[in-house]
Design an enzyme around this catalytic site. Structure first.
Site, PDB file in Angstrom:
ATOM      1  N   ARG A 134      50.562  48.115 -29.961  1.00  0.00           N
ATOM      2  CA  ARG A 134      51.683  47.162 -30.036  1.00  0.00           C
ATOM      3  C   ARG A 134      52.971  47.673 -29.403  1.00  0.00           C
ATOM      4  O   ARG A 134      53.897  46.905 -29.195  1.00  0.00           O
ATOM      5  CB  ARG A 134      51.914  46.762 -31.511  1.00  0.00           C
ATOM      6  CG  ARG A 134      50.892  45.750 -31.996  1.00  0.00           C
ATOM      7  CD  ARG A 134      51.013  45.502 -33.473  1.00  0.00           C
ATOM      8  NE  ARG A 134      50.541  46.646 -34.249  1.00  0.00           N
ATOM      9  CZ  ARG A 134      50.766  46.810 -35.558  1.00  0.00           C
ATOM     10  NH1 ARG A 134      51.471  45.922 -36.218  1.00  0.00           N
ATOM     11  NH2 ARG A 134      50.300  47.867 -36.186  1.00  0.00           N
ATOM     12  N   ARG A 145      78.848  65.646 -17.832  1.00  0.00           N
ATOM     13  CA  ARG A 145      77.400  65.840 -17.624  1.00  0.00           C
ATOM     14  C   ARG A 145      76.998  67.263 -18.029  1.00  0.00           C
ATOM     15  O   ARG A 145      77.847  68.099 -18.322  1.00  0.00           O
ATOM     16  CB  ARG A 145      77.064  65.537 -16.175  1.00  0.00           C
ATOM     17  CG  ARG A 145      77.206  64.033 -15.858  1.00  0.00           C
ATOM     18  CD  ARG A 145      77.062  63.758 -14.381  1.00  0.00           C
ATOM     19  NE  ARG A 145      75.856  64.372 -13.851  1.00  0.00           N
ATOM     20  CZ  ARG A 145      75.685  64.694 -12.566  1.00  0.00           C
ATOM     21  NH1 ARG A 145      76.643  64.452 -11.687  1.00  0.00           N
ATOM     22  NH2 ARG A 145      74.567  65.248 -12.171  1.00  0.00           N
TER      23      ARG A 145
END
Ligand code: UD1
Ligand code: CA
Length: 453
Positions: A17, A318
């Site tokens: 699923r 970053r």
């Protein structure tokens, strides 16, 4: 003496699923695979041996589960014949001989060490099996805990339950602790004589009792035991995780103006009196020290922000961005793999990558470290007390010495010594009256065109 324990984590589900090309338990919550959350809770409960039962992506799942402090061995369950069959896939590990066997699922990432400890405590009191249960308003689909006089007498699966049993709202989370000396004997007696033709782990309760043993259920919160079957449930778990962690962080002394808009990672660390403004996203590996301020709409990942430093609004840090005490990285700036020294300022529209900026330096608006030639990356070193004028391109590898000045608009390709002034731009030329002459000529051309019609 402390009781020894093996955690058997079931992760052989086929994840249908999820509609995914990778195993369900590898999908992240708070930037970390679900299986790693479960493994971390196991480690947090002081358990160091894990047997992982996997179907697909065995190597990746094993790697994700190998959190600090755990010894993980994997077992492949080739056919998915039920939870009882799955636990027995780890027969070899169970046979090593442990006081406690703890069964957990790989898709319950909100689990903490508390329920594990409670279940093991019940074994220490002499129970053969201790099941972790939860109360819920929506029991459909779960096995029901059938209790008589405080003893757990059976777990009835939904499909095999009578109407009266279905009305029970105390449910089986699937997590349980089993007496390690009896575990194999009990597990081997499990059959598949039920509606689904599966080997139900839950049959272990009636088996233990038929052999004169005792079982009990311990209660935990429904939230903590929530599992994941599809992407909508994954998003729900993420929401629950974020709510829980934001609260913990706020209660530890961090101010969040709009906590519901702040997204944390599993390892985000924020010090006391730091302020996190709205719409800030923390990717993995961020540490914000005491008293730092993260202004709105900033995105941080793999970064360290020291005491009193400020970031944003609209800044991007970053991996490898390290801001020392009192440093400032302002709006529309990006910093990657760079040290920004104490009190240094990178205030506007700037990219600093693969660089070192010394204490107290000022980096003007629009400065770019040109760190990449299309193939290789190079370093820029800026000393302390340096002033870089606006719109400077620093073509790495290059260095600027302490106390130097770089004129605005420069393209710096050669090292600048300490205390020097560097200019790297075309000289300005001024031509008196020339603008006026051009304007008059253009007006004359326009008038001539009009006269011609
Ligand atoms: C199981 C319990 C049920 C409980 C529910 C909680 C049984 C028989 N039933 O039901 O009482 O309320 O969990 O969610 O145990 N797995 C394997 N191999 C298998 C089968 C399952 O690894 O062959 C793993 C799955 O990946 C999953 C877990 O075991 O992580 C539970 O399996 P699932 O089929 O979802 O069990 P339920 O039918 O939901
Ligand atoms: Ca399930």
């Amino acid at each position: 003496m402390a009781r020894s324990c093996l955690a058997v984590i079931l992760a052989a589900g086929d994840s249908t699923r999820m509609k995914s090309s990778v195993s369900k338990v590898l999908h992240p919550v708070a930037g970390r695979p679900m299986i790693a959350h479960v493994a971390a809770a196991v480690a947090g409960a002081g358990i160091s041996d894990v047997a992982l039962v996997v179907g697909r992506d065995a190597e990746a799942v094993e790697k994700a589960a190998a959190v600090d402090g755990l010894r993980v061995s994997s077992f492949i369950q080739k056919e998915r014949l039920g939870t009882g069959h799955a636990v027995l896939a780890a027969r070899e590990a169970i046979a090593r001989g442990y006081d406690d066997i703890l069964v957990a699922y790989g898709d319950v990432p909100l689990i903490t060490d508390g329920p594990f400890a409670a279940a093991r405590a019940a074994l220490a009191e002499g129970h053969d099996v201790a099941v972790i249960g939860f109360h819920t308003a929506q029991p459909t689909g779960y096995g029901r805990l059938l209790v008589e006089n405080g003893e757990l007498v059976a777990i009835r699966e939904e499909k095999d339950a009578t109407d009266a049993e279905r009305a029970v709202t105390w449910c089986n989370s699937g997590l349980m602790a089993i007496d390690g000396r009896k575990a194999l004997a009990l597990l081997e007696r499990i059959g598949n004589d039920n509606v689904k033709r599966e080997f139900y782990l839950t049959d272990i309760i009636e088996i233990a009792r038929s052999l004169g043993g005792k079982a009990v259920a311990v209660d935990a919160s429904e939230e903590e035991l929530s599992g994941c079957n599809n992407r909508a449930e994954l998003a729900h778990l993420e929401r629950l995780w974020q709510q829980r962690r934001r609260r913990e962080i706020m209660l530890s002394g961090v101010t969040m103006i709009a906590p519901e808009t702040v997204f944390l990672s599993y390892d985000t660390e924020i010090g006391q009196d730091a302020v996190i403004e709205p719409n800030v996203v923390f990717g993995p590996g961020v540490t914000v020290e005491a008293g730092a301020v993260i202004h709105a709409f900033s995105h941080l990942e793999g970064a360290r922000v020291a005491t009193g430093a400020t970031v944003g609004p609209f800044a991007r840090l970053r991996p490898g961005a390290h801001l020392a005490e009192g440093a400032k990285v302002g709006n529309f700036c990006e910093v990657k793999k760079a040290e920004i020294g104490a009190g240094a300022k990178v205030n506007h529209l700037t990219y600093i990558g693969d660089a070192f900026v010394g204490a107290g330096s000022n980096i003007g608006a629009g400065t770019i470290t040109c760190n990449y030639d299309g193939v290789n990356k190079f370093e820029t070193r800026i000393g302390a007390g340096v002033f870089i004028g606006s719109n400077t391109a620093l073509v790495a590898p290059v260095s600027v010495g302490d106390g130097a000045y770089v004129a605005s608009g420069s393209v710096i390709t050669e090292d600048v010594p300490a205390d020097a002034l560097a200019l790297g731009r075309a000289r300005q030329v001024v031509k008196p009256e020339r603008a006026k002459q051009i304007r008059e000529r253009n007006l004359a051309i326009k008038a001539a065109k009009k006269a011609k019609g």
